[in-house]
Design an enzyme around this catalytic site. Structure first.
Site, short mmCIF file in Angstrom:
data_model
loop_
_atom_site.label_atom_id
_atom_site.label_comp_id
_atom_site.label_asym_id
_atom_site.label_seq_id
_atom_site.Cartn_x
_atom_site.Cartn_y
_atom_site.Cartn_z
N HIS A 169 -1.30 -5.66 1.93
CA HIS A 169 -2.41 -6.60 1.85
C HIS A 169 -1.92 -7.91 1.25
O HIS A 169 -1.17 -7.91 0.27
CB HIS A 169 -3.55 -6.02 0.99
CG HIS A 169 -4.55 -5.25 1.80
ND1 HIS A 169 -4.77 -3.91 1.64
CD2 HIS A 169 -5.40 -5.66 2.78
CE1 HIS A 169 -5.71 -3.52 2.50
NE2 HIS A 169 -6.12 -4.56 3.19
N CYS A 201 -8.31 -2.11 7.88
CA CYS A 201 -6.92 -2.08 7.43
C CYS A 201 -6.43 -0.65 7.18
O CYS A 201 -5.36 -0.26 7.64
CB CYS A 201 -6.74 -2.92 6.17
SG CYS A 201 -6.73 -4.69 6.54
N GLU A 235 0.83 -1.21 0.00
CA GLU A 235 0.00 0.00 0.00
C GLU A 235 0.87 1.26 0.00
O GLU A 235 1.84 1.37 0.73
CB GLU A 235 -0.93 0.01 1.22
CG GLU A 235 -1.91 -1.16 1.28
CD GLU A 235 -2.89 -1.19 0.10
OE1 GLU A 235 -3.04 -0.16 -0.59
OE2 GLU A 235 -3.51 -2.25 -0.11
N1 PCA Z 1 -8.52 -7.12 6.12
C1 PCA Z 1 -9.51 -6.07 6.32
C2 PCA Z 1 -9.50 -5.81 7.81
C3 PCA Z 1 -8.79 -6.96 8.43
C4 PCA Z 1 -8.13 -7.65 7.31
O1 PCA Z 1 -7.36 -8.61 7.39
C5 PCA Z 1 -9.29 -4.84 5.46
O2 PCA Z 1 -8.75 -4.97 4.34
O3 PCA Z 1 -9.66 -3.75 5.86
#
Ligand code: PCA
Length: 215
Positions: free
Chosen positions: A166, A142, A79
């Site tokens: 991610h 997240c 990100e």
């Molecule tokens: N993914 C979610 C929240 C917790 C996770 O593992 C997200 O992308 O916001």
């Protein structure tokens, strides 16, 4: 030794497994050469995730903080930017659903990752594991944790660097067969993250290569 804090999330919504926490544990078990990894599981809860993260940063005193979360991505998705808004697509694990609320009332609109994101994406890709630079961490927990992390690191002034990645689903997760979304074995995810962390520890500056988009 470079001290690194890696966080992953507990399962959320319909899932009973979260590969972000599984990968964090694998990094703790087998850290990259020269790195000391502390792994902490964060609740998928708007109100409790940042206090837990702050506590983890205080006790681990890391030089690098890498927060991980699950998202239907094709590989290690690094990100670039965290934005100052919660706009939850569903309920968090405490049943809360904030809509269009700032994460920090008087905070800046956004923070950039302070990890060398393109250098990391290229290193992971060159190691044979799919990786990309992502322009949105979403507006669920997240992004909330990513923004809160960057606000903490910017305001505490200790020179720690941090970012958010991610990770994809694993092939066994029901959503993969149900919705045909991409997946990656968690061992491969952990291997990619080891390359990413080694790269981030060794380099403070990024490389200037095009990774932009018109979309
Ligand atoms: N993914 C979610 C929240 C917790 C996770 O593992 C997200 O992308 O916001």
């Amino acid at each position: 030794m470079t001290r690194v804090l890696v966080t992953g999330f507990e399962p959320f919504m319909q899932d009973t497994y979260n590969p972000s926490w599984a990968a964090a544990q694998l990094l703790r078990e087998k850290p990259p050469e020269g790195l000391e990894v502390t792994a902490v599981e964060l609740p998928c809860v708007f109100s409790r995730s940042l206090p837990a993260l702050r506590q983890a940063v205080l006790s681990a005193d890391p030089e690098i903080v890498l927060c991980l979360g699950l998202s239907p991505r094709r590989g290690i998705s690094i990100e670039r930017v965290a934005i100052n808004v919660d706009d939850s697509p569903g309920l968090d694990n405490d049943g809360a659903q904030p809509v269009d609320e700032p994460i920090v009332a008087d905070g800046p609109a956004a923070y950039f990752s302070t990890l060398p994101i393109k250098r990391c994406a290229k290193a992971v890709h060159d190691a044979g594991i799919p990786s990309d630079v992502s322009l949105s961490a979403g507006t669920f927990v997240c992004n909330h944790v990513f923004y809160g992390l960057m606000h903490l690191l910017a305001t505490e002034g200790k020179g720690r660097r941090g970012g958010f990645v991610h990770v994809p689903h694993t092939p066994e997760m029901p959503a993969v067969s149900g919705y045909g979304i991409p997946s990656m074995p968690v061992d491969t995810t952990a291997a990619g993250l080891r390359v990413l962390l080694s790269t981030a520890a060794a380099h403070h500056t990024d490389i200037k290569v095009p990774w932009g988009t018109t979309a």
